[in-house]
Design an enzyme around this catalytic site. Structure first.
Site, PDB file in Angstrom:
ATOM      1  N   HIS A  48       0.808  -1.229   0.000  1.00  0.00           N
ATOM      2  CA  HIS A  48       0.000   0.000   0.000  1.00  0.00           C
ATOM      3  C   HIS A  48       0.840   1.277   0.000  1.00  0.00           C
ATOM      4  CE1 HIS A  48      -3.837  -1.961   0.163  1.00  0.00           C
ATOM      5  NE2 HIS A  48      -3.531  -2.632   1.258  1.00  0.00           N
ATOM      6  N   ARG A  73       6.964  -6.155   2.849  1.00  0.00           N
ATOM      7  CA  ARG A  73       5.639  -6.632   2.424  1.00  0.00           C
ATOM      8  C   ARG A  73       5.518  -6.463   0.915  1.00  0.00           C
ATOM      9  NH1 ARG A  73      -0.403  -5.152   4.587  1.00  0.00           N
ATOM     10  NH2 ARG A  73       0.028  -3.037   3.857  1.00  0.00           N
ATOM     11  N   ASP A  87      16.870 -11.473  -3.436  1.00  0.00           N
ATOM     12  CA  ASP A  87      18.193 -11.209  -4.007  1.00  0.00           C
ATOM     13  C   ASP A  87      18.743  -9.829  -3.604  1.00  0.00           C
ATOM     14  OD1 ASP A  87      18.597 -13.677  -5.112  1.00  0.00           O
ATOM     15  OD2 ASP A  87      18.203 -13.096  -7.178  1.00  0.00           O
ATOM     16  N   GLU A 152      -6.517 -12.536   6.281  1.00  0.00           N
ATOM     17  CA  GLU A 152      -7.320 -11.313   6.389  1.00  0.00           C
ATOM     18  C   GLU A 152      -8.632 -11.406   5.627  1.00  0.00           C
ATOM     19  OE1 GLU A 152      -4.690  -8.210   5.100  1.00  0.00           O
ATOM     20  OE2 GLU A 152      -3.902  -9.372   3.440  1.00  0.00           O
ATOM     21  N   ASP A 178      -8.643  -5.514   6.425  1.00  0.00           N
ATOM     22  CA  ASP A 178      -9.167  -6.345   5.346  1.00  0.00           C
ATOM     23  C   ASP A 178     -10.158  -7.372   5.871  1.00  0.00           C
ATOM     24  OD1 ASP A 178      -8.050  -5.579   2.726  1.00  0.00           O
ATOM     25  OD2 ASP A 178      -6.152  -5.822   3.769  1.00  0.00           O
TER      26      ASP A 178
HETATM   27  O1  LIG Z   1      -5.827  -5.558   6.826  1.00  0.00           O
HETATM   28  C1  LIG Z   1      -4.991  -4.901   7.467  1.00  0.00           C
HETATM   29  O2  LIG Z   1      -5.268  -4.278   8.509  1.00  0.00           O
HETATM   30  C2  LIG Z   1      -3.640  -4.892   6.954  1.00  0.00           C
HETATM   31  O3  LIG Z   1      -3.322  -5.698   6.123  1.00  0.00           O
HETATM   32  C3  LIG Z   1      -2.690  -3.825   7.387  1.00  0.00           C
HETATM   33  C4  LIG Z   1      -2.951  -2.652   6.492  1.00  0.00           C
HETATM   34  O4  LIG Z   1      -2.687  -3.012   5.169  1.00  0.00           O
HETATM   35  C5  LIG Z   1      -2.066  -1.474   6.840  1.00  0.00           C
HETATM   36  O5  LIG Z   1      -1.454  -1.000   5.708  1.00  0.00           O
HETATM   37  C6  LIG Z   1      -2.787  -0.321   7.435  1.00  0.00           C
HETATM   38  O6  LIG Z   1      -4.004  -0.014   6.856  1.00  0.00           O
END
Ligand SMILES: O=C(O)C(=O)C[C@H](O)[C@@H](O)CO
Length: 257
Positions: A48, A73, A87, A152, A178
């Site tokens: 993100h 991530r 790598d 999630e 999520d």
């Molecule tokens: O679902 C979540 O909570 C995450 O996966 C963490 C978020 O992606 C994080 O970037 C904050 O919103």
């Protein structure tokens, strides 16, 4: 000389609580600054935040020698993306949207050289082997890989016990945002139904041989998650910290006008 020890993986296997923070500016300068706060781990977020391979690498470089362990991530668990970040020197990966044991297995295999996995053998020219300065890199790298999978969605929760049985998975991170969205509570990870699922998932992970992880932006929720079993606990997002501080500062001066 073997591959460098993954101190974060070692700390998780000793059962130590690891406090982390998201590094979302996609730039080495603020990430280096965050490391001075002493967080145990920092997420270099390629899902993100607007990171690419070079910005991820630059952040890995500035974190060398700091206590804060980099956790990269990726946007998804594709083998070609995994190969590239390993790598350039990443050892710990956080992979979103894992919903089955098969998917977790494939990701784990992508992180390991044969015969354990399918990682391509190009380390001779890679930063990971310090450009061939580590002669035993290929023979020793597998043991230093740390895989954290994100569960999630309801489908992931349903497959949690199977995912926990996958060799090569070191930790399972519950994504509250999520998960809430997938359960029909978008934007409200505090909905009682979502909290019940998070509590059950964290305690099941904590009772397994894997580490439980999660993110909470407020102190009380983070403490509750820790009580429920979270071992690698992200307690902030740098972008949010700056935005809140800047807005608070300006609002205070406006209110004095
Ligand atoms: O679902 C979540 O909570 C995450 O996966 C963490 C978020 O992606 C994080 O970037 C904050 O919103």
């Amino acid at each position: 000389m073997p591959a460098p020890e993954n101190r974060f993986k070692a700390a998780l296997s000793r059962g130590e609580t690891q406090y982390g923070c998201w590094a979302g500016f996609a730039d080495p300068y603020p990430t280096e600054m965050l490391a001075t706060a002493g967080f145990d781990w920092l997420v270099i977020d390629g899902e993100h935040a607007p990171n690419d391979l070079r910005t991820i690498m630059a952040q890995l470089q500035v974190l060398e020698g700091h206590h804060s362990a980099p956790v990269v991530r990726l946007p998804m668990g594709e083998a070609w993306m995994i190969k590239q970040v390993l790598d350039i020197g990443a050892q710990t990966l956080l992979i979103p949207m894992v919903e089955s044991a098969e998917q977790a297995q494939q990701i784990s295999r992508a992180m390991c050289y044969p015969p354990r996995g399918i990682r391509g053998s190009g380390a001779a020219l890679a930063r990971a082997s310090r450009f061939s300065e580590i002669p035993d890199y290929i023979g020793t790298a597998n043991d230093q890989m740390c895989l954290l999978v994100q569960v999630e969605t309801q489908a992931g929760i349903d497959a949690l016990d199977d995912i926990l049985a996958v060799e090569g998975v070191d930790g399972v991170f519950i994504g509250p945002s999520d998960l809430a969205a997938d359960m029909g509570h978008a934007g409200d990870s505090n909905a009682p139904e979502v909290r019940r699922v998070i509590k059950d998932a964290l305690s099941r992970i904590a009772a397994s041989s894997k580490a439980a992880g999660i993110l909470a932006l407020d102190h009380d929720t983070a403490q509750i998650y820790r009580d429920w079993g979270a071992q690698f606990l992200a307690v902030g997002i740098d972008v949010v910290l700056l935005a809140q501080a800047a807005r608070g500062l300006m609002a205070r001066w406006r209110s004095d006008d």
